[in-house]
Scaffold this motif. Sequence first.
Motif, mmCIF file in Angstrom:
data_model
loop_
_atom_site.group_PDB
_atom_site.id
_atom_site.type_symbol
_atom_site.label_atom_id
_atom_site.label_comp_id
_atom_site.label_asym_id
_atom_site.label_seq_id
_atom_site.Cartn_x
_atom_site.Cartn_y
_atom_site.Cartn_z
ATOM 1 N N THR A 25 4.771 8.494 -0.999
ATOM 2 C CA THR A 25 3.611 9.121 -0.359
ATOM 3 C C THR A 25 2.609 8.069 0.119
ATOM 4 O O THR A 25 2.074 8.147 1.225
ATOM 5 C CB THR A 25 2.922 10.089 -1.333
ATOM 6 O OG1 THR A 25 3.853 11.081 -1.758
ATOM 7 C CG2 THR A 25 1.730 10.769 -0.675
ATOM 8 N N HIS A 26 2.360 7.062 -0.723
ATOM 9 C CA HIS A 26 1.398 6.016 -0.370
ATOM 10 C C HIS A 26 1.822 5.272 0.900
ATOM 11 O O HIS A 26 1.011 5.092 1.824
ATOM 12 C CB HIS A 26 1.262 5.023 -1.524
ATOM 13 C CG HIS A 26 0.409 3.836 -1.196
ATOM 14 N ND1 HIS A 26 -0.963 3.899 -1.179
ATOM 15 C CD2 HIS A 26 0.742 2.559 -0.849
ATOM 16 C CE1 HIS A 26 -1.452 2.715 -0.839
ATOM 17 N NE2 HIS A 26 -0.436 1.876 -0.642
ATOM 18 N N THR A 28 4.110 6.187 3.143
ATOM 19 C CA THR A 28 4.202 7.089 4.295
ATOM 20 C C THR A 28 2.834 7.202 4.961
ATOM 21 O O THR A 28 2.734 7.161 6.197
ATOM 22 C CB THR A 28 4.684 8.483 3.855
ATOM 23 O OG1 THR A 28 6.032 8.386 3.384
ATOM 24 C CG2 THR A 28 4.646 9.465 5.026
ATOM 25 N N ASN A 29 1.798 7.325 4.162
ATOM 26 C CA ASN A 29 0.441 7.396 4.707
ATOM 27 C C ASN A 29 0.003 6.053 5.296
ATOM 28 O O ASN A 29 -0.717 6.013 6.296
ATOM 29 C CB ASN A 29 -0.554 7.827 3.625
ATOM 30 C CG ASN A 29 -0.367 9.279 3.215
ATOM 31 O OD1 ASN A 29 0.049 10.111 4.010
ATOM 32 N ND2 ASN A 29 -0.656 9.584 1.955
ATOM 33 N N SER A 33 6.464 7.935 7.934
ATOM 34 C CA SER A 33 7.607 8.485 7.190
ATOM 35 C C SER A 33 8.910 7.844 7.659
ATOM 36 O O SER A 33 9.827 7.643 6.856
ATOM 37 C CB SER A 33 7.664 10.003 7.364
ATOM 38 O OG SER A 33 7.758 10.359 8.727
ATOM 39 N N LYS A 86 7.206 13.549 5.367
ATOM 40 C CA LYS A 86 6.105 14.093 6.170
ATOM 41 C C LYS A 86 5.337 15.135 5.362
ATOM 42 O O LYS A 86 4.102 15.185 5.401
ATOM 43 C CB LYS A 86 6.636 14.724 7.455
ATOM 44 C CG LYS A 86 7.233 13.749 8.456
ATOM 45 C CD LYS A 86 6.176 12.972 9.213
ATOM 46 C CE LYS A 86 5.514 13.828 10.269
ATOM 47 N NZ LYS A 86 4.569 13.022 11.091
ATOM 48 N N SER A 89 2.976 13.663 2.697
ATOM 49 C CA SER A 89 1.699 13.160 3.193
ATOM 50 C C SER A 89 0.709 14.284 3.477
ATOM 51 O O SER A 89 -0.499 14.059 3.502
ATOM 52 C CB SER A 89 1.918 12.322 4.465
ATOM 53 O OG SER A 89 2.364 13.132 5.540
#
Length: 294
Positions: A25-26, A28-29, A33, A86, A89
């Motif tokens: 998540t970290h 991807t942000n 992705s 995706k 996020s």
Amino acid sequence: MNIQDFQIYALSANFCFALATIVFTHFTNKVSSSWMNFFKASVAFLCFFIYINIFENWYMLDLKSFLLFFVSGFVGLGIGDYFLLKSFSVLGPGRTLMLFGFQPIFLGIMGKIFFDQDVDSSKLIAIIFFIGCLFTLSLESFRKDKSWGFLGMSFALTGMIPDSSGVLLTRSAFDLNPGMSAMQGNFYRCLGAIVVYMIHSAYKPFGFFSSFRQFTQKEKAFVIGGSILGTFLSLSFYLKAIQTAHLASLSGLNITGTLFSSAFESVFLKKRPTKYLFIALVFFVCGMYFLVGL
């Protein structure tokens, strides 16, 4: 493999992946992705290659079996995980994996449409509880930012379709090759995922190496460690379970991934569980009970 072994493999896979979702998540942000998915697939591909050459002998596949593994990775790890990240996020890992727990419902509906398989009353009751789960998550989003959260949920549910297809293709490939190890099946699946992003980067480059070089040493260690944990180890355990497990029972254990991920999200991302999350979890647990008889 007895049922106890299968449960251990599935729980280990869910624990590893849930912990790694914080890293996924970290980054991807931070990047995208596409970048995160390509990176984790590449790290896992290299790990499987090294492991097989040290500890195993290569199993000879025919073209049909190779294509089953390759396509399962192409659609499941390549396309499915793109939408999964995706959704991470937008919704967060816990809520995303809760929606991925609807996978048996999708498989049941596809069986009804394409194979005219009956959907019994317990599955219809499960669908009602899952709808309650969806509504609760949507209401939480609306109360928070005046949006019903359809975008994030659509990412999760869209990713579930190729992911489910990948599971079915993988099981078919193992049925044709009972002597093949989970490690080698994963090797070919990761190859399929890598090809997705090689095609993607040819049309829309996403700075694979340049982004990595900009990370601090700590960030590099985190993203490599997360990829090993959430892709190499998680897939190793998961495909070991897939080889002989009943797929509906395996899907039923997805609840542990949801619980693990929600807990890790609260601890590492400092997001306190909301009352809506608890209500959604109740709906989810009830739905899984009627679906697979937890």
